[in-house]
Scaffold this active site. Sequence first.
Site, short mmCIF file in Angstrom:
data_model
loop_
_atom_site.label_atom_id
_atom_site.label_comp_id
_atom_site.label_asym_id
_atom_site.label_seq_id
_atom_site.Cartn_x
_atom_site.Cartn_y
_atom_site.Cartn_z
CG HIS A 101 1.21 0.63 1.55
ND1 HIS A 101 1.45 1.58 2.51
CD2 HIS A 101 1.82 1.11 0.43
CE1 HIS A 101 2.17 2.57 2.01
NE2 HIS A 101 2.41 2.29 0.74
CG ASP A 124 1.99 3.67 6.08
OD1 ASP A 124 1.15 3.50 6.98
OD2 ASP A 124 2.24 2.81 5.22
CG HIS A 126 1.17 0.80 9.97
ND1 HIS A 126 0.04 1.33 9.35
CD2 HIS A 126 0.75 0.26 11.14
CE1 HIS A 126 -1.01 1.10 10.13
NE2 HIS A 126 -0.61 0.46 11.21
CG ASP A 128 3.87 -0.55 5.34
OD1 ASP A 128 3.28 -1.04 6.32
OD2 ASP A 128 3.32 0.20 4.52
CG HIS A 141 -1.02 -4.79 4.55
ND1 HIS A 141 -2.13 -4.04 4.87
CD2 HIS A 141 -0.73 -5.49 5.67
CE1 HIS A 141 -2.49 -4.27 6.11
NE2 HIS A 141 -1.67 -5.14 6.62
CG ASP A 228 -1.51 3.26 4.35
OD1 ASP A 228 -2.70 3.52 4.60
OD2 ASP A 228 -1.01 2.13 4.56
CG ASP A 230 -2.58 3.34 7.66
OD1 ASP A 230 -1.56 4.04 7.62
OD2 ASP A 230 -2.55 2.10 7.55
CD GLU A 273 -3.77 -0.81 3.18
OE1 GLU A 273 -4.94 -1.16 3.42
OE2 GLU A 273 -2.80 -1.60 3.15
#
Length: 301
Positions: A101, A124, A126, A128, A141, A228, A230, A273
């Site tokens: 990412h 996402d 996360h 980030d 990332h 992303d 994830d 990702e």
Amino acid sequence: MNNKKISLIGVPMDLGQMRRGVDMGPSAIRYAGVVERLKNLDYDMEDLGDIEIDNSERETSSLKRGLRNLDAVCQASEKLANQVDQVISNERFPLVLGGDHSIAIGTLAGVAKHYENLGVIWYDAHGDLNTADTTPTGNIHGMPLAVSLGIGEESLTDIGGFTPKIKPENIVIIGARSLDDGEKELIKEKGIKVYTMHEIDRIGMTKVIEETIDYLKDRTDGVHLSLDLDGLDPLHAPGVGTPVNGGISYRESHLAMEMLEESKMVTSAEFVEVNPILDEKNKTAGVAVALMGSLFGEKLL
């Protein structure tokens, strides 16, 4: 999505983190049939190949100013920013395939040159939003959204020759369920709109996307989707480097993409990702391509 001309850009980069394999993500997504899928939807497809990534100075342990592979990530980000800038100048839709990412640093640097108030949907697990001061790992990332806000290491925030690329009030994070303490503080300080899994469970994805569209439609002149894999639950997308249980479902993600397509507000996108080494029979790349199908107007009937 009114633009029927799409340019694919692969970014085979795994320098933003330590788990190998995500550099093969663009190849896995192509192998899963992205070009054919979108051609079948009557898009003019142009595959520009992959950005060349210099792995010769890869660092696995040492950090520069608290960041891993800083110089190499900066170099790759500048290349990507230039390519994305050129694609938009040619009046084509940039669709970027990752890679980890950290590639969003370059993508957003290229996209933001063309908009006064670029909106960002960050799909996402996360945030980030780390910096060298808050990161627990030194992995870049985990920083691209902060960098794009102009927060963090100067050599990263200045990619493309200007900063910031985006404004905090123009961001919507969807699917968050793993945030570091520094990220939580920054979200509160900047007033960034976040839909955690709690909100998604509580009000449903339909309401989340309706509110996101309503929130961004009048304040932005373009919207970038940074997805992303994830963000999805590992049951549906196992081939990612930092999986977090309890994520967005496959069907919820299709609904989100379908609603964004109906809004006609997304002007650029990246899918990141995908790590085929960690995957099951290229399942995650297949999910990415299926979601792209929905984002670009694929219908059952």
